[in-house]
Scaffold this active site. Structure first.
Site, PDB file in Angstrom:
ATOM      1  N   ILE A 602      33.209  47.168  29.479  1.00 43.41           N
ATOM      2  CA  ILE A 602      33.289  47.092  30.940  1.00 43.41           C
ATOM      3  C   ILE A 602      34.738  46.903  31.365  1.00 43.41           C
ATOM      4  O   ILE A 602      35.246  47.582  32.281  1.00 43.41           O
ATOM      5  CB  ILE A 602      32.420  45.932  31.470  1.00 43.41           C
ATOM      6  CG1 ILE A 602      30.927  46.246  31.301  1.00 43.41           C
ATOM      7  CG2 ILE A 602      32.748  45.623  32.932  1.00 43.41           C
ATOM      8  CD1 ILE A 602      30.342  47.170  32.325  1.00 43.41           C
ATOM      9  N   GLN A 605      36.885  50.045  30.877  1.00 46.13           N
ATOM     10  CA  GLN A 605      36.584  51.059  31.882  1.00 46.13           C
ATOM     11  C   GLN A 605      37.121  50.655  33.252  1.00 46.13           C
ATOM     12  O   GLN A 605      37.622  51.487  34.005  1.00 46.13           O
ATOM     13  CB  GLN A 605      35.067  51.283  31.958  1.00 46.13           C
ATOM     14  CG  GLN A 605      34.615  52.214  33.064  1.00 46.13           C
ATOM     15  CD  GLN A 605      35.095  53.647  32.880  1.00 46.13           C
ATOM     16  OE1 GLN A 605      35.415  54.056  31.776  1.00 46.13           O
ATOM     17  NE2 GLN A 605      35.147  54.405  33.961  1.00 46.13           N
ATOM     18  N   GLU A 606      37.033  49.382  33.568  1.00 50.27           N
ATOM     19  CA  GLU A 606      37.413  48.913  34.897  1.00 50.27           C
ATOM     20  C   GLU A 606      38.922  48.936  35.121  1.00 50.27           C
ATOM     21  O   GLU A 606      39.390  49.359  36.171  1.00 50.27           O
ATOM     22  CB  GLU A 606      36.889  47.486  35.125  1.00 50.27           C
ATOM     23  CG  GLU A 606      35.388  47.377  35.337  1.00 50.27           C
ATOM     24  CD  GLU A 606      34.974  47.827  36.734  1.00 50.27           C
ATOM     25  OE1 GLU A 606      35.852  48.098  37.561  1.00 50.27           O
ATOM     26  OE2 GLU A 606      33.760  47.907  36.980  1.00 50.27           O
ATOM     27  N   SER A 607      39.683  48.448  34.161  1.00 49.18           N
ATOM     28  CA  SER A 607      41.113  48.216  34.408  1.00 49.18           C
ATOM     29  C   SER A 607      42.047  48.827  33.386  1.00 49.18           C
ATOM     30  O   SER A 607      43.271  48.716  33.547  1.00 49.18           O
ATOM     31  CB  SER A 607      41.373  46.703  34.457  1.00 49.18           C
ATOM     32  OG  SER A 607      41.147  46.126  33.172  1.00 49.18           O
ATOM     33  N   TYR A 714      30.780  56.325  34.831  1.00 51.88           N
ATOM     34  CA  TYR A 714      31.040  54.934  34.459  1.00 51.88           C
ATOM     35  C   TYR A 714      30.048  54.472  33.394  1.00 51.88           C
ATOM     36  O   TYR A 714      30.431  53.910  32.360  1.00 51.88           O
ATOM     37  CB  TYR A 714      30.917  54.069  35.716  1.00 51.88           C
ATOM     38  CG  TYR A 714      31.202  52.606  35.547  1.00 51.88           C
ATOM     39  CD1 TYR A 714      32.463  52.096  35.838  1.00 51.88           C
ATOM     40  CD2 TYR A 714      30.216  51.708  35.149  1.00 51.88           C
ATOM     41  CE1 TYR A 714      32.731  50.736  35.720  1.00 51.88           C
ATOM     42  CE2 TYR A 714      30.469  50.360  35.019  1.00 51.88           C
ATOM     43  CZ  TYR A 714      31.735  49.880  35.319  1.00 51.88           C
ATOM     44  OH  TYR A 714      31.989  48.535  35.188  1.00 51.88           O
TER      45      TYR A 714
END
Length: 746
Positions: A602, A605-607, A714
């Site tokens: 997570i 993928q997010e940052s 995502y």
């Protein structure tokens, strides 16, 4: 802590080397111990001295920055120039010495004005030019070059300004206009008998101004330039329309208003009423796209209108459609076909309108519209719409064949549609299905992983090797094979390290990208990969990922997915009780039900492991939490949270992000597809998608039919990254999909 870690590692290496060397000499045991202790003591003393020197220099650097800021404010920079230079000299061997010099240059330049003695200005100019000459490839070189423009401008040295601009192009729009103003002013003051030469010079100035005028909404301090351009006949209707098109395409209402004011800038009266009226129409269409209906019905190309208005109609149509409700009754393209006829649109232009119309009303439930839509889709050959129709067929569980056949050759080669082609023919041509899935399982990505699971349903494809039989481990730039290259890049790496030590992550990233993008072409990719490996070794995880992207190192999974902040995830996922919101059923949830690899996937993928990441929606930090979500999660999980700044601290962010994942896991137990969907798009949307699926969709069907493009990608990335992380962390029994994910109907 970083320095202590490096010290410990180096000490262990030194100890091992010392024992190895001494083992061949066979001195008395006491001599062994004495020599080793003495060597270690000397090494520790030298190391401590270096650390103390670095700390002292860092403090000096920060104090110098503050002194210069204060001096600029009080206009006393020149009074203490000698002091500042002595402080800079004390920073010898400090990585950011050139940054200190830059801060000094900037402060000195700000203190220069028209009354500054020419010899003082010239001395400062020579200092900056010397820095440029001595550091021709340094990241700050461009900044030093541009600072000379400000120096000439502040000193009102028009000749120096213009002559320097002949060698170095000013980067900012404001400075480009300033140079043109200076040239124009000098041309006006020179006494020349060669009128032809004077006219050519003015024409060249005006031509360069015109290019800036055409490309920009508003120009700073351009009054004299605009007047000269106007006087030379530069402002023609064609050029006004050309600029109007550019502004309208950008939806720049303020720019169009500014352009309209220029129509009466010289006389105070409109010089061209038709032009003014058309600009007013453009402003209206920009401000109120819904007015296109009345506009198109009232006007047409047959009424002596310019191509500008046709351009406006073409550009406005998608904006106009967004003003209409998606669920309107029986949407029809027929009225717009008449508009297209009135405005003499080409077949290509009409096709673009149809695509925009279909995109807007694609999910409309009108039977008449749906019949027309499906007929048009087969004629348009637009892969984006065909793929959307495929997803609709997947969740409606209807035949995919006509839509798979409607894809272009390029579209059919996408992993996703190769997978669905295989599944579509599974019953009629099992060998072909196996062939397709086998080939797919040798590639990287979600659908290759899913193909592996289909080929081995008992283990759900846990032997999937993401397209490579073994992990590619890149050598660091510190490897012996890169010794010469390391010496070349070492100063830049030390600058980056010190900037990160000062928590100036944005500046460090700029310098990192400059370093990677300006490497010599010889083995450039290999050097970028070696530098990215070095970055991960230094715990610069965001730079390591960034470097792997710049290098396009797609096969180097361990570079793309570094094991970042591992101990923080261990702390955050330690078993604890969570008390959920009073609005939900009270539950006791073990945070370890969220796996470390899933939480890391997570975050990646997010940052991309940037702890300072901030989205347009104000999501912050490694796990991109909204402040409102963080505050609520902190309250539920009894975790500390002060304000938004906490979210830029890796441990705080990970504690809150994993706690929020645990809450979602309580809602969707052990189902990462639903958890990741909710994390990205919100649980309320997930519930809506589940209601639409109505318990009829298999896992692959549900994922493929997620309506949001971002969320669909995502989910696929997160599940793939999770499996990669399991392999990278040598998990004994890696799993592609859980029972709760793979076996249920959605």
């Amino acid at each position: 802590m970083r320095y202590l870690k490096h010290t410990s590692i180096s000490l262990l290496m030194l100890t091992a080397l010392s024992f190895s060397a001494l083992a061949h000499q066979h001195p008395p045991k006491s001599t062994h111990k004495s020599n080793l202790a003495q060597t270690q003591a000397q090494w520790t003393k030298a190391r401590n001295a270096d650390e103390l020197k670095r700390i002292t220099q860092r403090a000096t650097f920060l104090q110098l920055e503050n002194l210069l800021k204060s001096a600029v404010k009080n206009n006393t920079v020149s009074d203490n120039a000698e002091l500042y230079l002595k402080l800079i000299e004390s920073l010898k061997d400090y990585p950011l010495k050139m940054d200190a010099m830059t801060a000094y240059f900037d402060a000195r330049i700000k203190s220069v004005n028209q009354t500054t003695p020419p010899e003082e200005v010239n001395a400062l100019k020579q200092e900056i030019e010397q820095a440029i000459a001595q550091n021709p490839t340094h990241f700050l070189r461009t900044r030093w070059e541009q600072s000379l423009f400000t120096l000439f401008q502040n000193a009102n040295d028009l000749e120096g300004f213009v002559h320097y601009a002949q060698r170095v192009k000013p980067s900012s729009l404001e400075m480009q206009i300033a140079v043109l103003n200076a040239e124009l002013q000098l041309e006006g003051t020179e006494n020349t008998t060669d009128k032809k030469q004077d006219s050519n010079a003015n024409t060249h100035i005006i031509s360069r101004y015109e290019q800036l005028w055409l490309a920009n909404s508003k120009l700073p301090n351009d009054t004299q330039l605009w007047a000269a351009w106007y006087a030379h006949g530069g402002r023609t209707a064609a050029k006004v329309y050309q600029k109007a098109e550019t502004l309208f395409a950008k939806n720049d209402e303020n720019g169009l208003a500014q352009l309209a004011t220029e129509l009466h800038r010289m006389t105070g009266e409109n010089e061209d009423e038709k032009m003014a009226a058309q600009l007013q129409l453009l402003q209206t269409l920009t401000k109120t796209p819904a007015s296109l209906a009345e506009f198109s019905a009232r006007l047409s190309m047959t009424e002596n209108n310019t191509a500008l208005l046709k351009f406006a109609v073409l550009q406005s149509f998608p904006r106009y459609l967004r003003t209409l409700p998606e669920n309107m009754k029986d949407p029809s393209f027929a009225p717009y076909a008449q508009w297209a006829k009135n405005w003499q649109l080409t077949d290509t232009e009409i096709r673009e309108w149809e695509i925009a119309f279909l995109n807007r009303f694609f999910d409309n439930e009108s039977p008449l519209f749906q019949q027309w839509r499906d007929t048009e889709l087969l004629n348009l050959n637009a892969d984006n719409l065909t793929e959307r129709r495929l997803r609709m067929a997947i969740w409606q569980k209807t035949d995919l064949t006509p839509w798979l056949n409607a894809l272009s050759d390029e579209g059919r080669q996408k992993q996703e549609w190769r997978y669905w082609l295989a599944k579509t023919i599974e019953k009629s041509d099992s060998p072909k299905t196996t062939e397709i899935w086998t080939a797919l399982s040798h590639e990287q990505g979600f659908y290759p992983m899913l193909a592996a699971a289909k080929l081995d349903p008992q283990t759900r494809g846990k032997r999937y090797h993401f397209g490579q039989p073994q992990l590619l481990v890149a050598p660091s730039i510190t490897d012996e094979s890169w010794a010469d290259e390391f010496q070349k890049v070492k100063p830049a790496l030390e600058e980056i390290a010190e900037l990160r030590q000062l928590d100036r992550l944005g500046a460090a990233k700029q310098r990192w990208r400059f370093l990677l993008e300006n490497l010599p072409d010889d083995q450039k990719k290999e050097k970028q990969i070696a530098l990215s490996q070095y970055a991960n070794q230094q715990n610069w995880f965001d730079l390591g990922v960034d470097g792997s992207i710049i290098a396009k190192a797609f096969d180097h999974i361990q570079l793309r997915l570094p094991i970042a902040y591992s101990h923080y995830y261990d702390i955050a996922l330690k078993p604890r009780r969570l008390t959920l919101s009073k609005r939900k059923p009270q539950a006791s949830q073990n945070a370890t039900s969220i796996s470390k690899t899933f939480a890391m996937a997570i975050s990646r993928q997010e940052s991309a492991w940037n702890p300072q990441a901030q989205s347009s929606a104000n999501a912050r930090g490694l796990m991109q939490l909204l402040p409102s979500t963080a505050k609520a999660t902190a309250s539920h999980a009894k975790l500390p949270y002060t304000d938004e700044a906490d979210l830029f601290k890796p441990l705080n962010n990970i504690l809150l992000g994993t706690a929020y994942l645990a809450e979602l896991n309580a809602k969707y137990p052990n189902n990462r597809i639903l958890i990741a969907s909710a994390y990205n798009a919100g649980a309320h949307r997930v519930e809506k998608w589940l209601a639409r699926a109505n318990g009829k969709l298999e896992m692959d069907e549900f994922v493929a039919s997620i309506p949001f493009y971002e969320t669909r990608g995502y989910v696929q990335n997160v599940l793939t990254y999770d499996f990669y992380y399991q392999r990278l962390q040598n998990k004994e029994d890696p799993q592609t999909f859980s029972n709760e994910e793979y076996d249920r109907l959605y």
